[in-house]
Design a protein around this motif. Structure first.
Motif, short mmCIF file in Angstrom:
data_model
loop_
_atom_site.label_atom_id
_atom_site.label_comp_id
_atom_site.label_asym_id
_atom_site.label_seq_id
_atom_site.Cartn_x
_atom_site.Cartn_y
_atom_site.Cartn_z
N TYR A 221 0.81 -1.23 0.00
CA TYR A 221 0.00 0.00 0.00
C TYR A 221 0.84 1.28 0.00
O TYR A 221 0.31 2.36 -0.24
CB TYR A 221 -0.94 0.00 1.19
CG TYR A 221 -1.97 -1.11 1.16
CD1 TYR A 221 -2.97 -1.13 0.19
CD2 TYR A 221 -1.94 -2.14 2.08
CE1 TYR A 221 -3.91 -2.14 0.14
CE2 TYR A 221 -2.88 -3.16 2.04
CZ TYR A 221 -3.86 -3.15 1.08
OH TYR A 221 -4.79 -4.17 1.04
N LEU A 222 2.14 1.16 0.27
CA LEU A 222 3.01 2.34 0.21
C LEU A 222 3.54 2.60 -1.20
O LEU A 222 4.18 3.62 -1.44
CB LEU A 222 4.17 2.20 1.19
CG LEU A 222 3.78 2.14 2.67
CD1 LEU A 222 5.03 2.03 3.55
CD2 LEU A 222 2.95 3.36 3.07
N ASN A 223 3.31 1.68 -2.13
CA ASN A 223 3.60 1.89 -3.54
C ASN A 223 5.06 2.23 -3.82
O ASN A 223 5.37 3.07 -4.67
CB ASN A 223 2.69 3.00 -4.11
CG ASN A 223 1.22 2.71 -3.88
OD1 ASN A 223 0.70 1.69 -4.31
ND2 ASN A 223 0.54 3.61 -3.17
N GLY A 224 5.96 1.53 -3.11
CA GLY A 224 7.38 1.81 -3.26
C GLY A 224 8.08 1.01 -4.34
O GLY A 224 9.27 1.21 -4.57
N GLY A 225 7.36 0.10 -5.01
CA GLY A 225 7.96 -0.68 -6.08
C GLY A 225 8.40 -2.05 -5.60
O GLY A 225 8.58 -2.29 -4.40
N PRO A 226 8.59 -3.00 -6.55
CA PRO A 226 8.93 -4.38 -6.18
C PRO A 226 10.21 -4.45 -5.35
O PRO A 226 11.23 -3.90 -5.73
CB PRO A 226 9.08 -5.08 -7.53
CG PRO A 226 9.29 -3.98 -8.53
CD PRO A 226 8.54 -2.80 -8.01
N GLY A 227 10.11 -5.13 -4.20
CA GLY A 227 11.27 -5.27 -3.33
C GLY A 227 11.67 -3.99 -2.63
O GLY A 227 12.82 -3.87 -2.18
N ALA A 228 10.77 -3.03 -2.50
CA ALA A 228 11.10 -1.77 -1.83
C ALA A 228 11.59 -2.03 -0.41
O ALA A 228 11.22 -3.02 0.22
CB ALA A 228 9.87 -0.86 -1.80
N PRO A 229 12.41 -1.13 0.13
CA PRO A 229 12.88 -1.31 1.51
C PRO A 229 11.72 -1.41 2.49
O PRO A 229 10.65 -0.83 2.29
CB PRO A 229 13.70 -0.04 1.77
CG PRO A 229 14.07 0.47 0.42
CD PRO A 229 12.94 0.10 -0.48
N ALA A 230 11.95 -2.16 3.55
CA ALA A 230 10.98 -2.31 4.62
C ALA A 230 11.27 -1.30 5.73
O ALA A 230 12.23 -0.53 5.65
CB ALA A 230 11.03 -3.74 5.16
N PHE A 231 10.44 -1.32 6.78
CA PHE A 231 10.67 -0.40 7.89
C PHE A 231 10.58 -1.16 9.21
O PHE A 231 9.98 -2.24 9.31
CB PHE A 231 9.67 0.76 7.87
CG PHE A 231 8.22 0.38 8.07
CD1 PHE A 231 7.68 0.25 9.35
CD2 PHE A 231 7.39 0.15 6.99
CE1 PHE A 231 6.34 -0.10 9.53
CE2 PHE A 231 6.06 -0.19 7.16
CZ PHE A 231 5.52 -0.32 8.43
N THR A 232 11.18 -0.56 10.22
CA THR A 232 11.16 -1.10 11.57
C THR A 232 10.74 0.00 12.54
O THR A 232 11.26 1.12 12.48
CB THR A 232 12.55 -1.61 12.00
OG1 THR A 232 13.01 -2.55 11.04
CG2 THR A 232 12.51 -2.26 13.38
N PHE A 233 9.80 -0.33 13.42
CA PHE A 233 9.42 0.54 14.54
C PHE A 233 9.93 -0.07 15.83
O PHE A 233 9.73 -1.25 16.09
CB PHE A 233 7.89 0.67 14.61
CG PHE A 233 7.37 1.12 15.96
CD1 PHE A 233 7.28 2.48 16.27
CD2 PHE A 233 6.97 0.19 16.91
CE1 PHE A 233 6.81 2.88 17.52
CE2 PHE A 233 6.49 0.58 18.15
CZ PHE A 233 6.41 1.93 18.46
N VAL A 234 10.60 0.76 16.63
CA VAL A 234 11.03 0.35 17.96
C VAL A 234 10.63 1.46 18.93
O VAL A 234 11.04 2.62 18.76
CB VAL A 234 12.55 0.12 18.04
CG1 VAL A 234 12.94 -0.36 19.43
CG2 VAL A 234 13.00 -0.87 16.98
N ALA A 235 9.80 1.13 19.91
CA ALA A 235 9.37 2.13 20.88
C ALA A 235 10.58 2.74 21.58
O ALA A 235 11.57 2.06 21.88
CB ALA A 235 8.43 1.49 21.90
N ARG A 236 10.49 4.03 21.84
CA ARG A 236 11.61 4.74 22.46
C ARG A 236 12.11 4.04 23.72
O ARG A 236 13.32 3.98 23.98
CB ARG A 236 11.19 6.17 22.82
CG ARG A 236 11.11 7.14 21.66
CD ARG A 236 10.55 8.47 22.16
NE ARG A 236 10.49 9.48 21.11
CZ ARG A 236 9.81 10.63 21.24
NH1 ARG A 236 9.14 10.89 22.35
NH2 ARG A 236 9.79 11.49 20.24
N ARG A 237 11.18 3.52 24.52
CA ARG A 237 11.55 2.95 25.81
C ARG A 237 12.44 1.71 25.69
O ARG A 237 13.09 1.32 26.66
CB ARG A 237 10.30 2.61 26.62
CG ARG A 237 9.43 1.52 26.02
CD ARG A 237 8.12 1.35 26.80
NE ARG A 237 7.29 0.28 26.25
CZ ARG A 237 6.46 0.43 25.21
NH1 ARG A 237 6.37 1.61 24.61
NH2 ARG A 237 5.73 -0.60 24.79
#
Length: 409
Positions: A221-237
């Motif tokens: 759904y982010l429409n970044g193209g085939p094999g687009a980079p992924a993301f990581t969320f890490v809570a500040r704590r």
């Protein structure tokens, strides 16, 4: 019915976005939950990165064009879509690699526990990464899958981390993110949420439910193209409590000091690993910027309405044709897709694709249709169901060519 459909499209606040995507004429594309369409602006942006930034500025572009800042910059934009702070999301690597990072981080936070817990039917790469991590220390780490109905009751004192996908990739069923996170926390268990089938298609609020970790891909759904980079969320704590298992040079506190020993960077930067793929980041940023322009509440309302319309029309027109919902019929319980069981699901989907309706098939028998509200219309849904109805009524799917299995289904 046609007048009603036309009225829905005419009143759609997201309709202007459709012209900002490069969609082939005559094609009904209902597979944005697998690969998003190409934003028109991406072509010019990629040409600029290749011809000017790489071709002319060369190595200077790491500073001059802020290549080095791309993971943090794009991560902050994605953060605004998932209820996170800008310094809690970083872009880079693949979804699978980022799952590994978060699993290993959770084991550090819960060093006295040993079980990696998920559910049967989760997206396979999540379970596979659990197996791979457990194989490193089989006497200490265990990977365990339980039925969805047993998740909360399985949160015992042995569980180090719970890994779940927010929107099920087959059925589209949503997990209760706040409720499950709270139940896990009550037992001292951090939760990793896979947002690959949610981010960009519906509101997500990680910090409101005190989520610990999350990951997601950039090409749906982010429409970044085939094999687009992924993301990581890490809570500040959690950020400063973890020594990254994948301690790559770019996650170092001073990567250009080139010291022999690894010292983690402060905050989210320590979850970087290797050099970011700049071409992929550039394409992803265009797609993210486009999503950020839209109102997520409008996106969610439309995706729910598209799914409701599809389910209703299939029920009206395809009764008695061996097709039944595999997804929740209540829009509040599903993501931005609908799914149906059919005993010849693969052949039916191939027949649809031959008639320019692109969804996809998921074993063993699921027809899956994903809705990207920025470029899908109500007319797309009505026409797709009309073609599906004809295929089922005439059994035109019953041909050898539609039974052939390609490498990708």
């Amino acid at each position: 019915m046609q007048d009603d459909i036309a009225r829905l499209d005419a009143d759609d606040p997201l309709a202007p976005f459709r012209d900002r995507f490069d969609t082939p004429d005559g094609l009904i594309y209902l597979d944005g939950n697998s690969l998003g369409c190409l934003p028109k602006a991406t072509k010019a942006r990629m040409a600029d990165v290749v011809e000017r930034e790489w071709g002319q500025d060369l190595i200077r572009s790491w500073n001059k064009n802020d290549w080095i800042g791309a993971p943090r910059r794009i991560g902050a934009k994605i953060a605004s879509l998932i209820g996170a702070n800008g310094d809690e999301v970083i872009v880079g690597d693949t979804t699978s690699v980022n799952v590994f990072k978060c699993l290993s981080a959770s084991l550090q936070l819960n060093s006295e526990r040993h079980t990696l817990l998920s559910e049967t039917g989760n997206f396979p790469t999540d379970a596979y990464m659990m197996e791979g991590l457990a194989a490193i220390a089989p006497d200490r780490i265990k990977a365990r899958l339980v039925d969805t109905a047993d998740i909360v009751n399985s949160l015992d004192a042995s569980v180090a981390v719970l890994l779940l996908t927010h929107t099920n990739y087959r059925t589209g069923r949503l997990h209760d993110m706040p409720g499950i996170t709270a139940a896990a926390h009550a037992r001292g268990i951090p939760v990793i949420w896979d947002l690959s089938h949610s981010c960009g298609a519906m509101p997500v609020d990680l910090n409101a439910c005190q989520a610990d970790f999350a990951i997601g891909c950039g090409y749906k759904y982010l429409n970044g193209g085939p094999g687009a980079p992924a993301f990581t969320f890490v809570a500040r704590r959690h950020q400063e409590k973890v020594f990254p298992a994948l301690s790559g040079w770019l996650g170092h506190k001073a990567p250009f000091a080139f010291t022999d020993d690894y010292e983690p960077a402060p905050g989210i930067d320590r979850f970087q690993c290797g050099t970011p793929g700049i071409l992929g980041c550039a394409a992803l940023e265009v797609g993210v910027d486009l999503i950020c322009e839209a109102d997520m509440a409008d996106i969610r309302r439309k995706s729910s309405a598209l799914g409701d319309l599809f389910i209703r029309l299939v029920g009206d027109k395809c009764a008695g044709r061996d097709i039944r919902p595999a997804c929740p019929t209540d829009a509040t319980e599903r993501g931005s897709q609908v799914s149906f069981h059919h005993t010849e699901g693969h052949a039916v989907m191939q027949a649809l694709i031959a008639r320019n309706v692109i969804g996809d098939f998921r074993a063993p028998d699921i027809l899956r249709f994903g809705f990207a509200p920025l470029y899908n219309s109500y007319a797309d849904v009505a026409k797709a169901v009309e073609i599906l109805t004809d295929i089922l009524a005439t059994e035109s799917w019953n041909q050898d060519r539609f039974r052939q299995r390609a490498a990708v289904t």
